[in-house]
Design a protein around this motif. Structure first.
Motif, PDB file in Angstrom:
ATOM      1  N   VAL A 146     -12.974  -0.689   5.116  1.00 16.08           N
ATOM      2  CA  VAL A 146     -11.880  -0.224   4.247  1.00 16.08           C
ATOM      3  C   VAL A 146     -10.532  -0.633   4.830  1.00 16.08           C
ATOM      4  CG1 VAL A 146     -10.705   1.844   3.382  1.00 16.08           C
ATOM      5  CG2 VAL A 146     -13.199   1.684   3.253  1.00 16.08           C
ATOM      6  N   SER A 147     -10.413  -0.568   6.165  1.00 15.06           N
ATOM      7  CA  SER A 147      -9.150  -0.932   6.800  1.00 15.06           C
ATOM      8  C   SER A 147      -8.830  -2.416   6.602  1.00 15.06           C
ATOM      9  CB  SER A 147      -9.190  -0.597   8.288  1.00 15.06           C
ATOM     10  OG  SER A 147     -10.102  -1.425   8.982  1.00 15.06           O
ATOM     11  N   ILE A 148      -9.865  -3.244   6.412  1.00 18.36           N
ATOM     12  CA  ILE A 148      -9.612  -4.664   6.143  1.00 18.36           C
ATOM     13  C   ILE A 148      -8.819  -4.823   4.852  1.00 18.36           C
ATOM     14  CG2 ILE A 148     -10.712  -6.876   5.573  1.00 18.36           C
ATOM     15  CD1 ILE A 148     -12.999  -6.140   7.416  1.00 18.36           C
ATOM     16  N   MET A 149      -9.122  -4.006   3.864  1.00 22.11           N
ATOM     17  CA  MET A 149      -8.390  -4.074   2.599  1.00 22.11           C
ATOM     18  C   MET A 149      -6.935  -3.665   2.787  1.00 22.11           C
ATOM     19  SD  MET A 149     -11.198  -2.776  -0.202  1.00 22.11           S
ATOM     20  CE  MET A 149     -11.614  -1.245   0.632  1.00 22.11           C
ATOM     21  N   PHE A 150      -6.698  -2.677   3.664  1.00 24.26           N
ATOM     22  CA  PHE A 150      -5.322  -2.272   3.927  1.00 24.26           C
ATOM     23  C   PHE A 150      -4.563  -3.375   4.665  1.00 24.26           C
ATOM     24  CE2 PHE A 150      -7.136   1.989   3.257  1.00 24.26           C
ATOM     25  CZ  PHE A 150      -6.166   2.528   2.418  1.00 24.26           C
ATOM     26  N   VAL A 151      -5.246  -4.048   5.593  1.00 20.89           N
ATOM     27  CA  VAL A 151      -4.607  -5.167   6.297  1.00 20.89           C
ATOM     28  C   VAL A 151      -4.257  -6.270   5.303  1.00 20.89           C
ATOM     29  CG1 VAL A 151      -4.954  -6.981   8.023  1.00 20.89           C
ATOM     30  CG2 VAL A 151      -5.730  -4.659   8.491  1.00 20.89           C
ATOM     31  N   PHE A 152      -5.129  -6.501   4.333  1.00 22.40           N
ATOM     32  CA  PHE A 152      -4.873  -7.523   3.321  1.00 22.40           C
ATOM     33  C   PHE A 152      -3.582  -7.236   2.557  1.00 22.40           C
ATOM     34  CE2 PHE A 152      -5.364  -9.307  -0.970  1.00 22.40           C
ATOM     35  CZ  PHE A 152      -5.606 -10.637  -0.652  1.00 22.40           C
ATOM     36  N   LEU A 153      -3.268  -5.955   2.394  1.00 26.88           N
ATOM     37  CA  LEU A 153      -2.064  -5.571   1.651  1.00 26.88           C
ATOM     38  C   LEU A 153      -0.801  -5.609   2.510  1.00 26.88           C
ATOM     39  CD1 LEU A 153      -3.520  -2.532  -0.347  1.00 26.88           C
ATOM     40  CD2 LEU A 153      -3.163  -4.869  -1.171  1.00 26.88           C
ATOM     41  N   LEU A 154      -0.979  -5.715   3.838  1.00 26.26           N
ATOM     42  CA  LEU A 154       0.179  -5.759   4.720  1.00 26.26           C
ATOM     43  C   LEU A 154       0.964  -7.049   4.533  1.00 26.26           C
ATOM     44  CD1 LEU A 154      -1.185  -4.444   8.153  1.00 26.26           C
ATOM     45  CD2 LEU A 154       0.365  -3.253   6.598  1.00 26.26           C
ATOM     46  N   GLU A 155       2.241  -6.991   4.819  1.00 22.02           N
ATOM     47  CA  GLU A 155       3.062  -8.196   4.811  1.00 22.02           C
ATOM     48  C   GLU A 155       2.847  -8.957   6.109  1.00 22.02           C
ATOM     49  OE1 GLU A 155       7.780  -9.552   4.615  1.00 22.02           O
ATOM     50  OE2 GLU A 155       7.201  -7.453   4.346  1.00 22.02           O
ATOM     51  N   GLU A 156       2.689 -10.260   6.023  1.00 21.98           N
ATOM     52  CA  GLU A 156       2.536 -11.087   7.218  1.00 21.98           C
ATOM     53  C   GLU A 156       3.799 -11.000   8.072  1.00 21.98           C
ATOM     54  OE1 GLU A 156       1.411 -12.941  10.117  1.00 21.98           O
ATOM     55  OE2 GLU A 156      -0.101 -13.168   8.519  1.00 21.98           O
ATOM     56  N   THR A 157       3.624 -10.850   9.386  1.00 22.82           N
ATOM     57  CA  THR A 157       4.770 -10.709  10.278  1.00 22.82           C
ATOM     58  C   THR A 157       5.167 -12.016  10.947  1.00 22.82           C
ATOM     59  OG1 THR A 157       3.343 -10.087  12.142  1.00 22.82           O
ATOM     60  CG2 THR A 157       4.204  -8.301  10.764  1.00 22.82           C
ATOM     61  N   LEU A 158       4.267 -13.003  10.999  1.00 26.22           N
ATOM     62  CA  LEU A 158       4.620 -14.296  11.589  1.00 26.22           C
ATOM     63  C   LEU A 158       5.624 -15.001  10.683  1.00 26.22           C
ATOM     64  CD1 LEU A 158       4.011 -16.279  13.935  1.00 26.22           C
ATOM     65  CD2 LEU A 158       2.302 -17.324  12.442  1.00 26.22           C
ATOM     66  N   ALA A 159       6.752 -15.392  11.245  1.00 23.15           N
ATOM     67  CA  ALA A 159       7.865 -15.894  10.439  1.00 23.15           C
ATOM     68  C   ALA A 159       7.472 -17.100   9.598  1.00 23.15           C
ATOM     69  CB  ALA A 159       9.041 -16.250  11.350  1.00 23.15           C
ATOM     70  N   THR A 160       6.684 -18.016  10.156  1.00 23.25           N
ATOM     71  CA  THR A 160       6.347 -19.241   9.429  1.00 23.25           C
ATOM     72  C   THR A 160       5.372 -19.015   8.293  1.00 23.25           C
ATOM     73  OG1 THR A 160       4.571 -19.721  11.010  1.00 23.25           O
ATOM     74  CG2 THR A 160       6.743 -20.668  11.460  1.00 23.25           C
ATOM     75  N   LYS A 161       4.706 -17.874   8.272  1.00 24.24           N
ATOM     76  CA  LYS A 161       3.735 -17.577   7.219  1.00 24.24           C
ATOM     77  C   LYS A 161       4.206 -16.471   6.294  1.00 24.24           C
ATOM     78  CE  LYS A 161       0.863 -20.601   8.801  1.00 24.24           C
ATOM     79  NZ  LYS A 161       0.568 -21.825   8.042  1.00 24.24           N
ATOM     80  N   ARG A 162       5.403 -15.986   6.534  1.00 19.34           N
ATOM     81  CA  ARG A 162       5.915 -14.889   5.723  1.00 19.34           C
ATOM     82  C   ARG A 162       6.456 -15.427   4.416  1.00 19.34           C
ATOM     83  NH1 ARG A 162      10.327 -12.475   8.796  1.00 19.34           N
ATOM     84  NH2 ARG A 162       8.663 -11.816  10.204  1.00 19.34           N
ATOM     85  N   LYS A 163       6.148 -14.707   3.348  1.00 16.97           N
ATOM     86  CA  LYS A 163       6.661 -15.107   2.035  1.00 16.97           C
ATOM     87  C   LYS A 163       8.095 -14.609   1.908  1.00 16.97           C
ATOM     88  CE  LYS A 163       2.186 -15.011  -0.320  1.00 16.97           C
ATOM     89  NZ  LYS A 163       1.397 -14.397  -1.397  1.00 16.97           N
ATOM     90  N   CYS A 164       9.013 -15.520   1.724  1.00 16.61           N
ATOM     91  CA  CYS A 164      10.423 -15.168   1.632  1.00 16.61           C
ATOM     92  C   CYS A 164      10.858 -15.111   0.172  1.00 16.61           C
ATOM     93  CB  CYS A 164      11.285 -16.186   2.376  1.00 16.61           C
ATOM     94  SG  CYS A 164      10.894 -16.306   4.137  1.00 16.61           S
ATOM     95  N   SER A 165      11.692 -14.139  -0.133  1.00 17.45           N
ATOM     96  CA  SER A 165      12.253 -14.063  -1.487  1.00 17.45           C
ATOM     97  C   SER A 165      13.425 -15.039  -1.583  1.00 17.45           C
ATOM     98  CB  SER A 165      12.732 -12.631  -1.773  1.00 17.45           C
ATOM     99  OG  SER A 165      13.683 -12.235  -0.814  1.00 17.45           O
ATOM    100  N   ILE A 166      13.461 -15.820  -2.637  1.00 22.34           N
ATOM    101  CA  ILE A 166      14.492 -16.847  -2.814  1.00 22.34           C
ATOM    102  C   ILE A 166      15.450 -16.396  -3.914  1.00 22.34           C
ATOM    103  CG2 ILE A 166      14.908 -19.259  -3.407  1.00 22.34           C
ATOM    104  CD1 ILE A 166      12.053 -19.856  -2.494  1.00 22.34           C
TER     105      ILE A 166
END
Length: 409
Positions: A146-166
């Motif tokens: 179940v915790s895997i699903m919660f991790v999936f919903l987390l925002e990526e913290t690595l800067a190069t993989k983070r989705k940025c709002s434009i």
């Protein structure tokens, strides 16, 4: 001894792979590696519950060790989620979750193991007789999945993989400049050879973390052993239920203390002084073991032993402040955030090695001391004070202040 071997094999296999997982997280992101580690943990728990021989137990723990790089990755994520204003609060959460996780894990394991004996009508059948420990393992694995699903919903913290709002008014040239500034430096950093990170500013915190892990695991290996040793051999002679209650009490007190006071202590004293105070508690912790033995021989197990036991638990809680403190030093030692995974992976690798060696070393010396009555059976406590003295010098080599990570790119 079989238990120590199984757990040591887990840490041995983890030490062989954790650095690779941490470095991989610098490339592909923290979330994928964290999810793989959780999947490996859940899979190993199911295999453990279905084990019927020593070797299947070994395989299940080795699977967990090989796939579990989460220790270093979680610290990297915490380092990326915090800054100099809230770093202490963030890293205090790691030992807190560990304490409460151990508490509920012990309770669940002890309550749900061998369910056919406890609830024969509900758990009838040959399956539960053949696999008496599957129920707590299955429930634990379910929590992990179940915790895997919660991790999936987390925002990526690595800067190069983070989705940025434009912003809608961003021009093509601005977007191209932003892409270059975000991606190019990090791509150069993730391929930095590991040997280039073997510098004094990184090695000193990592070595301190390794010594801390070794001494810490020795404490928690000796506690239940000393509690269960018969009175005539200098132990407390506690029953398993009593040992479980004392360990659970420690977990609750430690978790609450770290949650309520650790950040305040760091803000007042600074991380280095907090770390130094914590590790200075190791020798008093060791002294309390022969003190309790003397009380048992002279008075029996009475209220004075209880008071001494409570005093030791309070000292151990103070010692535990050093854990989150050294996490902060290791994280802050990373030259840039883009090698944060590699640095924390180095630290976690040394921790795994220390955890593999520590329990067998401490319990073997304990048994040897008792069998040969060396220093009244207390030689193990004196021997462990030797690396503790060395660690006091190592701690003095830490920087006075943490590197200001807010300036990292």
């Amino acid at each position: 001894m079989s238990f120590e071997i199984i757990e040591s094999l887990f840490f041995v296999t983890q030490s062989l792979t954790v650095l690779k997982w941490s470095r991989l997280s610098d490339r592909i992101g923290r979330k994928p590696v964290l999810m793989i580690g959780l999947f490996g943990l859940g899979l190993s728990m199911l295999c453990f519950g279905l084990s019927t021989s020593f070797w299947t137990l070994v395989i299940s723990r080795c699977i967990c060790g090989m796939l579990n790089g989460n220790g270093g990755v979680m610290k990297s994520m915490m380092g990326e989620l915090t800054d100099s204003t809230n770093m202490a609060q963030g890293f205090a959460l790691i030992p807190i979750t560990w304490c409460f996780g151990c508490f509920f894990g012990f309770v669940m394991g002890g309550t749900l193991a061998r369910p056919q004996d406890r609830w024969p009508n509900l758990f009838a059948g040959q399956f539960w007789a053949k696999y008496p420990y599957f129920l707590p393992c299955a429930i634990g694995a379910s929590v992990v999945f179940v915790s895997i699903m919660f991790v999936f919903l987390l925002e990526e913290t690595l800067a190069t993989k983070r989705k940025c709002s434009i912003p809608s008014n961003t021009t093509g040239d601005q977007l191209l400049d932003e892409y270059r500034s975000d991606e190019s430096p990090s791509e150069n950093m993730v391929i930095v050879p590991l040997r280039s990170l073997l510098i004094r500013s990184i090695i000193i915190p990592v070595v301190n973390q390794a010594f801390l892990a070794f001494l810490g695991i020795c404490i928690f290996a000796l506690m239940p052993l000393f509690y269960s040793t018969p009175n005539y051999l200098g132990g407390l002679g506690f029953a398993p239920q009593t040992i479980g209650l004392w360990m659970a009490l420690f977990g609750i007190i430690d978790g609450l203390f770290q949650a309520l006071f650790f950040a305040k202590v760091v803000d007042r004293l600074g991380p280095k002084r907090t770390f130094y105070i914590g590790i200075s508690c190791f020798i008093p912790i060791m002294i309390m073991f022969p003190v309790m033995s003397w009380l048992v021989f002279s008075r029996g197990v009475d209220y004075m032993v209880t008071i001494a036991l409570l005093c030791q638990l309070v000292i151990i809680v103070t010692w535990d402040m050093s854990l989150a403190s050294i996490f902060m030093f290791v994280t802050a030692s990373a030259p840039t955030k883009n090698v944060l995974g590699a640095v924390n992976g180095m630290g976690q690798m040394t921790v795994s090695i220390a955890h593999a060696v520590g329990p067998m070393f401490a319990t073997s010396i304990f048994a040897f001391s008792k069998d040969h009555n060396i220093l009244g059976g207390h030689a193990v406590f004196l021997i462990l004070c030797i690396p503790a003295v060395g660690m006091l010098w190592l701690a003095s080599q830490l920087p006075e202040e943490l590197q200001n990570r807010d300036e990292d790119t």
